[in-house]
Enzyme design. Structure first.
Site, PDB file in Angstrom:
ATOM      1  N   GLU A   5      -0.603 -12.531  -1.495  1.00 46.17           N
ATOM      2  CA  GLU A   5      -2.043 -12.017  -2.047  1.00 46.17           C
ATOM      3  C   GLU A   5      -2.444 -13.849  -2.735  1.00 46.17           C
ATOM      4  O   GLU A   5      -1.885 -14.113  -3.283  1.00 46.17           O
ATOM      5  CB  GLU A   5      -2.199 -11.462  -2.330  1.00 46.17           C
TER       6      GLU A   5
ATOM      7  N   GLU B 150      -9.719  -8.998   4.290  1.00 44.93           N
ATOM      8  CA  GLU B 150      -9.556  -7.421   3.650  1.00 44.93           C
ATOM      9  C   GLU B 150     -10.766  -7.252   3.307  1.00 44.93           C
ATOM     10  O   GLU B 150     -11.468  -8.426   1.983  1.00 44.93           O
ATOM     11  CB  GLU B 150      -8.577  -6.886   2.963  1.00 44.93           C
TER      12      GLU B 150
ATOM     13  N   SER C  89       1.452  -1.082  -0.474  1.00 38.79           N
ATOM     14  CA  SER C  89      -0.133   0.020   0.183  1.00 38.79           C
ATOM     15  C   SER C  89       1.048   1.249   0.151  1.00 38.79           C
ATOM     16  O   SER C  89       0.128   2.404   0.076  1.00 38.79           O
ATOM     17  CB  SER C  89      -0.886  -0.178   1.085  1.00 38.79           C
TER      18      SER C  89
ATOM     19  N   LYS D  40       4.449 -11.297   3.197  1.00 39.95           N
ATOM     20  CA  LYS D  40       2.784 -11.588   3.257  1.00 39.95           C
ATOM     21  C   LYS D  40       2.981 -11.324   1.706  1.00 39.95           C
ATOM     22  O   LYS D  40       3.930 -11.024   1.168  1.00 39.95           O
ATOM     23  CB  LYS D  40       2.416 -10.359   3.764  1.00 39.95           C
TER      24      LYS D  40
ATOM     25  N   ASP E 281       5.434  -7.019   2.539  1.00 45.72           N
ATOM     26  CA  ASP E 281       4.648  -7.773   0.999  1.00 45.72           C
ATOM     27  C   ASP E 281       5.419  -7.952   0.299  1.00 45.72           C
ATOM     28  O   ASP E 281       5.863  -7.240  -0.299  1.00 45.72           O
ATOM     29  CB  ASP E 281       3.932  -6.502   1.098  1.00 45.72           C
TER      30      ASP E 281
HETATM   31  O1  KIV Z   1      -0.173  -3.067   1.885  1.00 46.01           O
HETATM   32  C1  KIV Z   1      -1.170  -2.832   3.078  1.00 46.01           C
HETATM   33  O2  KIV Z   1      -0.727  -2.128   3.157  1.00 46.01           O
HETATM   34  C2  KIV Z   1      -1.886  -4.221   3.335  1.00 46.01           C
HETATM   35  C3  KIV Z   1      -3.057  -4.241   4.356  1.00 46.01           C
HETATM   36  C4  KIV Z   1      -4.044  -3.065   3.809  1.00 46.01           C
HETATM   37  C5  KIV Z   1      -3.273  -5.552   4.779  1.00 46.01           C
HETATM   38  O3  KIV Z   1      -1.572  -5.024   2.853  1.00 46.01           O
END
Ligand code: KIV
Length: 269
Positions: free
Chosen positions: A121, A187, A51, A119, A89
């Site tokens: 997806e 989410e 994000s 993380k 991410d």
């Molecule tokens: O990229 C991000 O900040 C996220 C959150 C909104 C969970 O994946």
């Protein structure tokens, strides 16, 4: 969350909190300054989210973010924090093609940014990728529901898992837990679905736009602090930093124009 050991929070600490029914929080951070503030505030998990694309790098969404950018941002967040677990991410394009690509990308985040978890997806499709990372000793957080890297395929930022679509999210959540993720972000899903998944899974379920029945909550820091111009409905601004900063910078510029900044106090002789 106080950290009596003066060390970073571990994934075992988070699991223990969830077992004790203690709700915990995760917040995004993209650089050293906010990382040190949120760490000092006792937030147990800092998410270097992709994000950053739309909240830090001026992109429309998360899709253009590249691994090199994530590494640079994550390195700063690790440097700025002492106690929080730092999760980064894997950005779009850095893992989907194969489990090996996922491992190569995660290894770079581990070695070059020194994050403690990653993380990614997706549901069943990414189970082989998750297993590869966990097999190499890299803790993985899952992410289901509205997965922003798939925003075009999903047709926009819409609530996911309504009606009969709920079952496929439940199946994916179970598959990710079985694959070994240490926590799962849900989410933009109906609260009833998120609550049911949190009750069904042993791992912590972290909600964002998923109601209050999750084990933890995550928020984008610029939404929380009132900097985002059009924040999502699920975010609550606890401060209005955009207004504060605008007023502050205008005041300073006006003082410069009037010749009243700097004063003697800010001057060397
Ligand atoms: O990229 C991000 O900040 C996220 C959150 C909104 C969970 O994946």
């Amino acid at each position: 969350m106080s950290n009596a050991h003066n060390r970073r929070i571990s994934i075992a600490d988070l699991a223990a909190k969830t077992r004790r029914n203690e709700k915990w929080s995760m917040i995004t951070s993209y650089e050293e300054m906010t990382a040190s503030i949120f760490d000092e505030a006792g937030i147990p998990v800092l998410l270097v989210g992709d994000s950053a694309g739309n909240n830090f790098l001026g992109e429309e969404n998360t899709i253009p973010v590249i691994l090199d950018e994530m590494i640079m941002l994550a390195r700063a967040v690790v440097r700025g924090s002492k106690n929080a677990l730092v999760v980064a991410d894997l950005p779009f394009g850095s893992y989907e093609k194969s489990p090996k690509l996922a491992l190569d990308s995660a290894v770079r985040l581990f070695k070059e940014a020194k994050v403690q978890a990653v993380k990614l997806e997706g549901g069943k499709k990414v189970v082989p990728h998750i297993k590869k990372l966990i097999g190499a000793g890299i803790p993985v957080m899952g992410h289901l529901g509205l997965t922003p890297q798939s925003v075009h395929a999903l047709g926009g930022f819409k609530v996911q898992g309504r009606g009969k679509d709920a079952q496929s999210i439940i199946n994916d959540a179970k598959a990710l837990e079985k694959a070994g993720v240490f926590a799962l972000v849900l989410e933009l899903v109906p609260a009833e679905l998120a609550t049911a998944i949190a009750a069904e899974l042993d791992i912590p379920v972290i909600g964002i736009g998923a109601g209050s029945g999750c084990d933890a909550q995550v928020i984008v820091w610029t939404d929380l602090m009132g900097i985002t111009v059009n924040p999502p409905k699920f975010a609550k601004a606890y401060r209005n930093l955009r207004a504060e900063m605008t007023a502050g910078v205008r005041e300073w510029a006006a003082d410069v124009a009037a010749g009243v900044f700097p004063t003697e106090e800010q001057t060397f002789h």
